[in-house]
Write a protein that holds these residues in place. Sequence first.
Motif, short mmCIF file in Angstrom:
data_model
loop_
_atom_site.label_atom_id
_atom_site.label_comp_id
_atom_site.label_asym_id
_atom_site.label_seq_id
_atom_site.Cartn_x
_atom_site.Cartn_y
_atom_site.Cartn_z
N THR A 185 -11.98 9.99 -9.81
CA THR A 185 -10.32 10.04 -9.75
C THR A 185 -9.81 10.09 -8.43
O THR A 185 -9.10 9.23 -8.00
CB THR A 185 -10.18 11.36 -10.49
OG1 THR A 185 -10.62 11.31 -11.73
CG2 THR A 185 -8.53 11.66 -10.33
N LEU A 186 -10.45 10.92 -7.48
CA LEU A 186 -10.11 11.15 -6.12
C LEU A 186 -10.30 9.60 -5.28
O LEU A 186 -9.37 9.38 -4.36
CB LEU A 186 -10.72 12.11 -5.51
CG LEU A 186 -10.01 13.60 -5.82
CD1 LEU A 186 -10.72 14.82 -4.82
CD2 LEU A 186 -8.77 13.78 -5.70
N LYS A 187 -11.44 8.89 -5.61
CA LYS A 187 -11.74 7.86 -5.01
C LYS A 187 -10.64 6.74 -5.39
O LYS A 187 -10.02 6.02 -4.50
CB LYS A 187 -13.03 7.24 -5.38
CG LYS A 187 -13.58 6.05 -4.72
CD LYS A 187 -14.81 5.55 -5.13
CE LYS A 187 -15.35 4.31 -4.43
NZ LYS A 187 -16.60 3.70 -4.66
N TYR A 188 -10.19 6.58 -6.54
CA TYR A 188 -8.84 5.91 -6.78
C TYR A 188 -7.64 6.40 -6.13
O TYR A 188 -6.93 5.51 -5.81
CB TYR A 188 -8.76 5.85 -8.41
CG TYR A 188 -7.68 4.92 -8.84
CD1 TYR A 188 -7.66 3.45 -8.50
CD2 TYR A 188 -6.50 5.54 -9.31
CE1 TYR A 188 -6.69 2.85 -9.09
CE2 TYR A 188 -5.36 4.69 -9.70
CZ TYR A 188 -5.45 3.26 -9.56
OH TYR A 188 -4.38 2.37 -9.93
N TRP A 189 -7.23 7.52 -5.95
CA TRP A 189 -6.35 8.32 -5.51
C TRP A 189 -6.29 7.77 -3.85
O TRP A 189 -5.22 7.33 -3.22
CB TRP A 189 -6.19 9.71 -5.54
CG TRP A 189 -5.20 10.51 -4.77
CD1 TRP A 189 -3.89 10.21 -4.95
CD2 TRP A 189 -5.09 11.00 -3.59
NE1 TRP A 189 -3.17 10.81 -3.95
CE2 TRP A 189 -4.06 11.53 -3.07
CE3 TRP A 189 -6.57 11.41 -2.77
CZ2 TRP A 189 -4.04 12.15 -1.88
CZ3 TRP A 189 -6.15 12.13 -1.74
CH2 TRP A 189 -4.94 12.48 -1.21
N VAL A 190 -7.31 7.82 -3.25
CA VAL A 190 -7.52 7.35 -1.87
C VAL A 190 -7.17 6.01 -1.98
O VAL A 190 -6.60 5.59 -0.86
CB VAL A 190 -9.03 7.86 -1.40
CG1 VAL A 190 -9.13 7.09 0.00
CG2 VAL A 190 -9.09 9.18 -1.21
N LYS A 191 -7.74 5.22 -2.42
CA LYS A 191 -7.52 3.93 -2.75
C LYS A 191 -5.87 3.41 -2.82
O LYS A 191 -5.32 2.69 -2.15
CB LYS A 191 -8.18 3.01 -3.88
CG LYS A 191 -7.90 1.66 -4.00
CD LYS A 191 -8.67 1.17 -5.00
CE LYS A 191 -8.53 -0.55 -5.27
NZ LYS A 191 -9.35 -1.03 -6.23
N VAL A 192 -5.08 4.24 -3.93
CA VAL A 192 -3.80 3.92 -3.91
C VAL A 192 -3.09 4.27 -2.76
O VAL A 192 -2.01 3.49 -2.24
CB VAL A 192 -3.43 4.82 -5.33
CG1 VAL A 192 -2.11 4.88 -5.44
CG2 VAL A 192 -4.00 4.30 -6.53
N ILE A 193 -3.29 5.62 -2.24
CA ILE A 193 -2.42 5.98 -1.05
C ILE A 193 -2.59 5.11 0.22
O ILE A 193 -1.72 5.03 1.29
CB ILE A 193 -2.55 7.37 -0.46
CG1 ILE A 193 -4.23 7.59 -0.06
CG2 ILE A 193 -2.34 8.19 -1.83
CD1 ILE A 193 -4.29 9.14 0.57
N HIS A 194 -3.55 4.17 0.23
CA HIS A 194 -3.89 3.27 1.38
C HIS A 194 -3.32 1.97 1.12
O HIS A 194 -3.78 0.95 1.63
CB HIS A 194 -5.29 3.24 1.64
CG HIS A 194 -5.88 4.38 2.58
ND1 HIS A 194 -6.40 5.60 1.88
CD2 HIS A 194 -5.85 4.88 3.78
CE1 HIS A 194 -6.81 6.58 2.71
NE2 HIS A 194 -6.33 6.09 4.02
N MET A 195 -2.66 1.78 -0.19
CA MET A 195 -2.07 0.29 -0.55
C MET A 195 -0.88 0.02 0.45
O MET A 195 -0.45 0.78 0.62
CB MET A 195 -2.01 0.25 -1.96
CG MET A 195 -3.23 0.26 -2.93
SD MET A 195 -2.43 0.17 -4.42
CE MET A 195 -4.06 0.15 -5.67
#
Length: 400
Positions: A185-195
Amino acid sequence: MLLMFADDVVLISDTITGLQNQLNILHKYSEYSSLEVNLDKTNIVVFRRGGRLARNEKWFLNGQPITTLSTYKYLGVVFSSTFKMRNCITDLALRGKRALMEVISNLNGIGIIDPSVYLKIFDAQIQPILLYGAEIWGMHRFYEIEKVHLIACKRFLNVSPQTPTAIVYGECGRYPLYINALCKTLKYWVKVIHMHEDRIPLKVYKMQVYYDNCGYKTYASYIREILFAHGFGYVWMSQTVGDAALFLSRFKTVAINIFLQSWNSTLNNSSRYHMYREFKSLLTPEKYLSCILDKKFRNILTKFRCGLLRLKYNEGRWLNVEVAERSCPLCNLGVEDEYHFIFTCTEYNALRLKYLPCIYQKQPNYYKFKSLLSTNNETTLRNLCKYIYHAYKSRTIKLQ
């Protein structure tokens, strides 16, 4: 160009008329492109908090009605009309359990295998099925997912389904799958905030943060709670993580440490584990699981360590008998627990001389008991298995 290879279409609208207009456009485009929409695979889900559909909530494609469902599987994830993930989790658990049974069936003909190999197979073949889509549901703990994990561990240990979870984790050296789900979950969150700012997922996330600030429960709310609960509140406040790999590694370490504290607390605060905690303090796989190749010997040691042998102390716990009334039926020299069975009962003196090292026979105490049950010496472990096996067999015969 990519549209030429698309084999499915998703239409989304927040109004009845808007969705019907989209369907009309789809029909016109299909006719223009000589394509045909498969109505057997075309369904509609109306996302709502509950209740029945209104009379006018009906949609048509070229005059033919489209079926409305309460759940729909898309890209392997079951979506529910009420936004609940229960149906998705049930489906994942069912598929994971089916795959696990197939793996176990294939391994049965091999015999005893090393725990690291068995658990690596589980992590490579079963865990991806169980945690599929955890990026969107992994902030919640679902027992159905962990139950499949526990079934795998208990089948490997060959213990009953009622064996306490803390002991199963302890023997196999495993931690719950929800920790890996949180990390996904957090890995995807990190991916989103760096989009990039133009990406739709980032725009949706910022909208959720806004609603979270307004007091509504959103995906962003759960991310915030996870970060603060694990000591990373500053990451939420800054909305940046720096080195993503380092952050995720640190988060997983913290999550595991929190579980270890809970696991140790469980062992120390329950009388069920009064004997197990004497020789188990680290969450690591036990050596005997890999070095004892004879199934009958390994199984008897596992059951002994887990408190599953039918000694009077264990039987009394199952039947709620007072401890003072759980005396040894063979020697009557005290309560028949694991320590008594190994060191005290006079009926097994000959077997002790034959199998146990001399150091454990002279002036036995709980320190030596702990040392014996936690040893990594393969010879000692094999002899201990033989002692327990033959002593318990002798006990069974004498009590018949």
